[in-house]
Design an enzyme around this catalytic site. Sequence first.
Site, PDB file in Angstrom:
ATOM      1  N   ASP A  95       0.841  -1.186   0.000  1.00 17.00           N
ATOM      2  CA  ASP A  95       0.000   0.000   0.000  1.00 17.00           C
ATOM      3  C   ASP A  95       0.880   1.241   0.000  1.00 17.00           C
ATOM      4  OD1 ASP A  95      -2.477   1.166  -0.103  1.00 17.00           O
ATOM      5  OD2 ASP A  95      -2.687   1.303   2.067  1.00 17.00           O
ATOM      6  N   TYR A 145       1.031   5.804  -0.689  1.00 18.07           N
ATOM      7  CA  TYR A 145       0.686   6.987   0.093  1.00 18.07           C
ATOM      8  C   TYR A 145       0.898   8.173  -0.832  1.00 18.07           C
ATOM      9  CZ  TYR A 145       1.221   9.424   4.733  1.00 18.07           C
ATOM     10  OH  TYR A 145       1.105  10.191   5.861  1.00 18.07           O
ATOM     11  N   HIS A 163      -3.848  13.856   1.096  1.00 14.80           N
ATOM     12  CA  HIS A 163      -4.041  12.864   2.155  1.00 14.80           C
ATOM     13  C   HIS A 163      -2.817  12.774   3.059  1.00 14.80           C
ATOM     14  CE1 HIS A 163      -5.231   9.161   4.169  1.00 14.80           C
ATOM     15  NE2 HIS A 163      -4.032   8.680   3.901  1.00 14.80           N
ATOM     16  N   ARG A 179       0.983  13.898  13.600  1.00 22.65           N
ATOM     17  CA  ARG A 179       2.274  14.437  14.049  1.00 22.65           C
ATOM     18  C   ARG A 179       2.305  15.963  14.120  1.00 22.65           C
ATOM     19  NH1 ARG A 179       3.150  10.401  10.487  1.00 22.65           N
ATOM     20  NH2 ARG A 179       3.246  11.834   8.737  1.00 22.65           N
ATOM     21  N   GLU A 200     -10.525   3.829   3.437  1.00 16.75           N
ATOM     22  CA  GLU A 200      -9.611   4.573   2.561  1.00 16.75           C
ATOM     23  C   GLU A 200      -9.968   4.272   1.116  1.00 16.75           C
ATOM     24  OE1 GLU A 200      -5.673   5.510   5.238  1.00 16.75           O
ATOM     25  OE2 GLU A 200      -5.467   3.870   3.812  1.00 16.75           O
ATOM     26  N   GLU A 220      -9.149   3.972  -2.494  1.00 19.01           N
ATOM     27  CA  GLU A 220      -7.910   3.784  -3.262  1.00 19.01           C
ATOM     28  C   GLU A 220      -8.186   3.081  -4.593  1.00 19.01           C
ATOM     29  OE1 GLU A 220      -4.447   2.317  -1.288  1.00 19.01           O
ATOM     30  OE2 GLU A 220      -5.190   2.795   0.719  1.00 19.01           O
ATOM     31  N   ASP A 255      -9.105   0.300   1.844  1.00 12.81           N
ATOM     32  CA  ASP A 255      -8.154  -0.159   2.859  1.00 12.81           C
ATOM     33  C   ASP A 255      -8.687   0.246   4.243  1.00 12.81           C
ATOM     34  OD1 ASP A 255      -5.689  -1.378   3.561  1.00 12.81           O
ATOM     35  OD2 ASP A 255      -4.830   0.600   3.920  1.00 12.81           O
ATOM     36  N   ARG A 288      -7.912   3.654  13.205  1.00 12.15           N
ATOM     37  CA  ARG A 288      -7.040   4.796  13.471  1.00 12.15           C
ATOM     38  C   ARG A 288      -6.477   4.809  14.888  1.00 12.15           C
ATOM     39  NH1 ARG A 288      -5.836   5.931   8.343  1.00 12.15           N
ATOM     40  NH2 ARG A 288      -7.669   6.537   7.148  1.00 12.15           N
ATOM     41  N   GLN A 338      -3.806   2.192  14.946  1.00 10.86           N
ATOM     42  CA  GLN A 338      -2.703   2.718  14.122  1.00 10.86           C
ATOM     43  C   GLN A 338      -1.850   3.730  14.895  1.00 10.86           C
ATOM     44  OE1 GLN A 338      -4.149   4.428  10.439  1.00 10.86           O
ATOM     45  NE2 GLN A 338      -2.109   4.993   9.700  1.00 10.86           N
ATOM     46  N   LYS A 356      -4.291  -2.214   9.863  1.00  5.24           N
ATOM     47  CA  LYS A 356      -4.601  -2.329   8.434  1.00  5.24           C
ATOM     48  C   LYS A 356      -4.880  -3.768   8.041  1.00  5.24           C
ATOM     49  CE  LYS A 356      -3.489   1.985   7.211  1.00  5.24           C
ATOM     50  NZ  LYS A 356      -4.222   2.831   6.239  1.00  5.24           N
ATOM     51  N   THR A 413      -9.209  -5.688   3.620  1.00 10.76           N
ATOM     52  CA  THR A 413      -9.046  -4.762   2.505  1.00 10.76           C
ATOM     53  C   THR A 413     -10.009  -5.253   1.437  1.00 10.76           C
ATOM     54  OG1 THR A 413      -6.705  -4.470   3.063  1.00 10.76           O
ATOM     55  CG2 THR A 413      -7.395  -3.804   0.852  1.00 10.76           C
ATOM     56  N   GLU A 473      -9.846  12.412   7.542  1.00  7.75           N
ATOM     57  CA  GLU A 473      -9.621  13.723   6.946  1.00  7.75           C
ATOM     58  C   GLU A 473     -10.916  14.544   6.908  1.00  7.75           C
ATOM     59  OE1 GLU A 473      -7.565  11.508   3.525  1.00  7.75           O
ATOM     60  OE2 GLU A 473      -7.117  13.635   3.211  1.00  7.75           O
TER      61      GLU A 473
END
Lengths: 405, 405
Positions: free
Chosen positions: B123, B125, B130, B139, B194, B196, B228, B232, B235, B248, B252, B353
């Site tokens: 996977d 990014y 995103h 962070r 997610e 994708e 996916d 959270r 994670q 994760k 999927t 998001e």
Amino acid sequence: MPQGDMPRRSWVAAANDPECDFPIENLPFGVFSTGSDAPRCGVAIGDMIVDLAACEARGLLSAEGTFAAPRLNDFIALGRPVWDEVRARLTELLAEGGDETLPLVAMADATLHLPVRVTEFTDFYASKNHAFNVGALFRGPENALPPQWTHMPIGYNGRASSVVVSGTDIHRPMGQVKGESGPEWTACRRLDLELELGAVVGMDSTMGERVSVAEAERMIFGYVLLNDWSARDIQAWEYQPLGPFQSKALGTTISPWIVTQAALEPFRSEGAPREVPLLPYLQEERPGFYDMTMGWTMNGQPMGETNYNVMYYSSAQQLAHHTGSGCPMRVGDLLGSGTISGPAPEQTGALLEMTEGGKKPVTVNGEERVFIQDGDEVGLYAHAQGDGYRIGFGPCTGTILPARD
Amino acid sequence: MPQGDMPRRSWVAAANDPECDFPIENLPFGVFSTGSDAPRCGVAIGDMIVDLAACEARGLLSAEGTFAAPRLNDFIALGRPVWDEVRARLTELLAEGGDETLPLVAMADATLHLPVRVTEFTDFYASKNHAFNVGALFRGPENALPPQWTHMPIGYNGRASSVVVSGTDIHRPMGQVKGESGPEWTACRRLDLELELGAVVGMDSTMGERVSVAEAERMIFGYVLLNDWSARDIQAWEYQPLGPFQSKALGTTISPWIVTQAALEPFRSEGAPREVPLLPYLQEERPGFYDMTMGWTMNGQPMGETNYNVMYYSSAQQLAHHTGSGCPMRVGDLLGSGTISGPAPEQTGALLEMTEGGKKPVTVNGEERVFIQDGDEVGLYAHAQGDGYRIGFGPCTGTILPARD
């Protein structure tokens, strides 16, 4: 050293040498071929290999024809009762007074292959010494150990397609690294090994259902030596925030022989002391480690040596955690223990630690090394010492060839 | 919208509806079964499925018997000339004036299966929106975008065993999270999707040999929708330093239909503008994105919608980077694009998001949501709009069931 009976004796003379890795107490499984014959399953005994496919053809063993396959996955999928039955029967056949007409092949005449088709590969991080040493080099000593480290086995999914058998040459990887004036595409300059034990999963689990530590232990077929070659410069630039990727995908070398849980059972041991209580899903009813010396060599010279029982999380705990989210596991999945390092530099399982990040060179046959050079051969070994015998894995070696772009 | 001829017409009437996902220009591949018949390979056309195994049995197509398998891997492994030949022949047979005796099955009567045995799953990014949005939430905005992000496609190895086909229910995962007074074992409280696009690798590469971006593009068989599912809270606690793992691995979900590169070729598009020049190994000779609307729904309500061409790295660039270390790729490998998000909240491909980390609830059919609740169904969709036709993927849905421990 476990208490017990005197070592058993085999009619295969070399198996009775107390320094032989493959006594009758071991009986590890692998895949071999001779000449132009197709690869098939075998068991190591002394300096010989039992041809399991030929044994089944002669009616000496029963495994639904799975021994004729060029991988052990189909045999392993038959389940623990069959594993135990085959082991018991082979012990009988190979013991003194057993069947000396058993079809054997000299190991010296055989080619050894990858013992399983690796379904998926997961690598953990379960030596506190290693986690601290490497964490300090990548992030400084104050951020060395991640806060969750003592609470759960940290792991990441590795790449199964690059797992190869001992003796396979590995090309130094190319990769993107951080240069002085920006990113560069270069041959790796900080190539390292990692001394690990790999657990081979022997049973599927069901998606959406986690397994307990006790169930996880019963799901493990056996163990291999595992060298997780690592490109430290590529790793440093790529690994935040999603973890190591191309730095670990150049190759992972495993031993050709899978040593079964049954063979290691007499060496069951406590691991590193627990610093905080684990959550119930990770607690074990009995210790899940082995008292087993593990070490590595470079170009034949002994380098680092430690014991598997320095580890903080067992393979069973790692496997139980792996299923925690409901992730299904499958026969042939391979779980790396994480680098096995004791506290002292001469007990570390990676050059990054031994040389303190490349600052303190070590001497190999009179030459200085900080990381691996082209042409260097790295070998791993492990053995659990019994009373008059030892359980070993045979060699697990790889030689680094120059990069090619 | 690409310039070109008028849309082609098929004798399968539903395929000529301009809002049908499966016109004669599409011809996506999948695996289906009817009643108690074994799963086999098929191609979607309008509201029907071409039974490829039956076509080959009747001598209408030629693929070495691979269409009778319950997965497309064997067909895909035959290589690009065979893919192209089968596509050309099917176009001829399905066009007006073609062969109306072709063996078809009504899609409404069929069960759709996972189209490929997923060999390994990676996977990425690759949406800057995103990466920035999620990085800022995990962070802080000053550390949101990792320094290497604009220089290379960041990715991690995911878990192939938990990839399931659209329509498969997913249990809310259990996991270890950081609680107020220490780590807790709990059902996930911040479950997310997610949005994708997944690329299906159609050719093996050789260990130790990297491939160029142009070669990588030719290695891709086609694309699926890919959700996916992401926990959270799990994670946040687990992902440093080795990346996402159990967060994760709960599942999927991919679409049952693989849309080929050939079908998407008319929609080739530039991606997001390059902010810095890429190193030569990542440069593309031509743009590798598609002008394709992609979005997601919750319980039938449209939620986020964006376009695949907001992405910064194409699947071909990701695949080339993946082989950079010499890592071998195999038929059936699946590469997730990374979450596809435009800059505005209503263009994002994840609740994390859209709700700014759970702080701004959204309304779904009159109910508030910050993350996914038990019983919620998430669906993905995509279509590339042609002149009088569109290339779509059909639905890609999954419903969340309560956790079980």
